[in-house]
Design a protein around this motif. Structure first.
Motif, PDB file in Angstrom:
ATOM      1  N   UNK A 363       0.834  -1.219   0.000  1.00  0.00           N
ATOM      2  CA  UNK A 363       0.000   0.000   0.000  1.00  0.00           C
ATOM      3  C   UNK A 363       0.862   1.260   0.000  1.00  0.00           C
ATOM      4  N   UNK A 364       2.158   1.067   0.003  1.00  0.00           N
ATOM      5  CA  UNK A 364       3.083   2.201  -0.075  1.00  0.00           C
ATOM      6  C   UNK A 364       3.675   2.264  -1.464  1.00  0.00           C
ATOM      7  N   UNK A 365       4.750   2.993  -1.693  1.00  0.00           N
ATOM      8  CA  UNK A 365       5.376   3.834  -0.682  1.00  0.00           C
ATOM      9  C   UNK A 365       4.593   5.127  -0.479  1.00  0.00           C
ATOM     10  N   UNK A 366       4.692   5.633   0.742  1.00  0.00           N
ATOM     11  CA  UNK A 366       4.010   6.865   1.092  1.00  0.00           C
ATOM     12  C   UNK A 366       4.979   8.027   0.850  1.00  0.00           C
ATOM     13  N   UNK A 367       4.421   9.227   0.668  1.00  0.00           N
ATOM     14  CA  UNK A 367       5.291  10.389   0.418  1.00  0.00           C
ATOM     15  C   UNK A 367       6.239  10.608   1.603  1.00  0.00           C
TER      16      UNK A 367
END
Lengths: 461, 78
Positions: A363-367
């Protein structure tokens, strides 16, 4: 007709009425001819507008039928994207309860329009703008007079049983969702619930007797699907499920982490200074989405949310997450999604082929990820070497705000009080060296009145 | 006349059995769950009817008392 650049979504295959697919990075849902009447009724009866207006159903627009993935297609729709997918084993008690009540409200509204939910999977609910929303447009079918509710068993397994277990036995039993993809088996719930629940008519009937009936008819096929449920009986069943869910309660007590801020050695000045540093780092990185790892009750998640950033506020403690969720819900703060997560054992991919429900990393990568007052818990309490912590964080984010807590800090001293110090490499220089392998250190600031340092790092490309 | 009404009722009940179909259902309702639901729904339907009945009575009484109070207020104002 089949588009080679399209790919079906791994978690969308059970319902023959249609499926989700991605084409050129856009999410579509195909509606098959099989449920043409159901879809048309949903759209023409006013039910769709009613549910979307109340924020209970994900809105969609119809797309070009030429995007169809095969000859069975009746319509192609483009649903509004859910910014972050979360799963029931990551929800706190009140999130699961609100999701259950939203499902029943949708069912009641649908019933008034001559339709019903043909499934009641907790995975069909997602939190959007802080509220539970049904994301499966294909969950509706035309109600047939006399037909029992086909999703009754699923509702009890996905909502009622886990809620009852969390409320009456132990809140950590929500983790059973990770083992049982189709909800908690009722016989198991029945055996785990305390005896006093047999004295509650609602739990006695919907869980204990229900489980007994399942066991009794497990091998029998004779006489099945005879008999009907009157409209009044149907309404009575939904009303009973609703009041049962409403009656289940759980209060988060003061646990190891939920009253953390009262126990830390941070002075008010140091805490304010820490907020200033984190705020300025957020302003510098300007992320759209933030994962606050070890967020506790969300004190620092607020800083990101106040800047309009969608913030997933993870913590291992169900009490802290419950407090965070209730606080956000009461304040109407929809930019924070509090979730339960053990970082040393993060959500894996589960279900068919291990792909039906995504792992945390998928579900990433996140900022930007925040790891404030976390490193000592990973490195000392859980014996994770610093290079491994750095590698894991580099796999899930582009920017990182991380706090280093040295051995002299009273919180680390507390962790070392009952164990041997086998962490000679746990010091600032090793920390910086380990992280420099994956990240560029953009900024570093010491917290006034504390021995801690906060870093802003950017992942090396 | 009574006989005719009875016949109609029976026909309606029979029709509901005929109309029961699987529609687009793709999940298994479960045999035990299905049978149990038929039983419990009849009990819960009765309780639900009582609940609605009681709610209506309460609403009617509240309306009556508030109208009464309103009339009292009117009198006092006069």
């Amino acid at each position: 007709m089949i588009n080679s650049s399209s790919s079906s979504v791994p978690g969308s295959f059970r319902d023959p009425s249609g499926f989700l697919f991605l084409r050129d990075g856009i999410l579509y849902r195909q509606i098959n001819q099989l449920c043409k009447d159901d879809y048309d009724r949903l759209m023409t009866s006013g039910l769709y507008e009613r549910l979307v207006d109340r924020g209970l159903l994900i809105p969609h627009e119809e797309a070009d039928i030429s995007l169809a993935q095969g000859p069975d297609a009746y319509r192609i729709i483009r649903p509004r994207l859910v910014p972050f997918l979360s799963y029931p084993y990551e929800w706190c008690f009140s999130q699961l309860k609100d999701a259950a009540l939203a499902t029943l409200e949708i069912q009641q509204i649908a019933f008034d329009a001559g339709m019903e939910l043909k499934d009641s999977s907790a995975y069909n609910i997602q939190f959007v703008d802080g509220k539970p929303v049904l994301i499966d447009t294909l969950s509706f079918e035309i109600y047939q007079q006399g037909q029992p509710w086909v999703a009754y068993r699923q509702f009890c397994q996905h909502f009622l049983a886990p809620l009852a277990l969390m409320s009456c036995t132990d809140v950590r039993l929500s983790q059973m969702f990770r083992i049982y993809i189709d909800g908690v088996p009722l016989d198991l719930a029945s055996s785990l619930l305390p005896k006093r629940t047999w004295a509650r008519f609602s739990l006695l009937s919907h869980i204990h007797f229900h489980a007994k009936s399942q066991a009794r008819y497990a091998e029998k096929t004779e006489g099945v699907k005879r008999g009907s449920v009157s409209t009044l009986g149907y309404r009575g069943l939904i009303d009973s499920l609703k009041s049962t869910v409403q009656s289940l309660r759980w209060s988060p007590g003061g646990t190891e982490w939920s009253d953390y801020y009262d126990k830390t050695n941070y002075t008010d000045t140091a805490l304010e200074h820490k907020k200033e540093i984190v705020g300025s780092f957020l302003d510098a990185a300007k992320p759209s989405t933030v994962w606050d790892l070890g967020a506790n009750t969300g004190l620092f998640s607020d800083l990101a949310a106040q800047r309009g950033m969608l913030t997933i506020s993870f913590d291992i403690d169900p009490s802290a997450v419950e407090k965070n969720y209730l606080r956000c819900r009461n304040a109407g703060e929809g930019r924070i999604i509090p979730l339960v997560l053990d970082l040393t054992n993060p959500s894996p991919g589960i279900g068919w082929e291990n792909r039906e429900r995504m792992s945390l990393q998928e579900r990433g990568p996140v900022d930007l990820a925040m790891a404030l007052a976390l490193i000592h818990h990973l490195a000392i309490s859980n014996n994770v070497p610093l290079p491994r912590v750095a590698r894991f964080l580099a796999g899930i984010c582009t920017w990182l705000i991380i706090e280093f807590v040295p051995k002299e800090d009273s919180q680390v001293q507390r962790l070392l009080a009952t164990r041997e110090d086998v962490f000679p490499h746990y010091e600032k220089v090793s920390f910086e060296r380990s992280f420099a392998e994956f990240f560029t250190i953009e900024r570093a600031a010491g917290v006034e009145g504390a021995k801690r340092t906060i870093y802003l790092m950017r992942k090396k490309s | 006349m009574k006989h005719k009404a009875l016949m109609w009722s029976f026909s309606l009940i029979a029709l509901t059995f005929v109309l029961v179909r699987d529609a687009c259902a793709y999940i298994d309702p479960g045999t035990g769950s299905y049978i149990f639901q038929i039983l419990i729904a009849s009990v819960l339907g009765g309780l639900f009817a009582l609940k609605i009945f009681w709610k209506n009575i309460k609403a009617a009484l509240t309306r009556k008392s508030s109208t009464g109070e309103g009339q009292e207020d009117d009198k006092q104002q006069q």
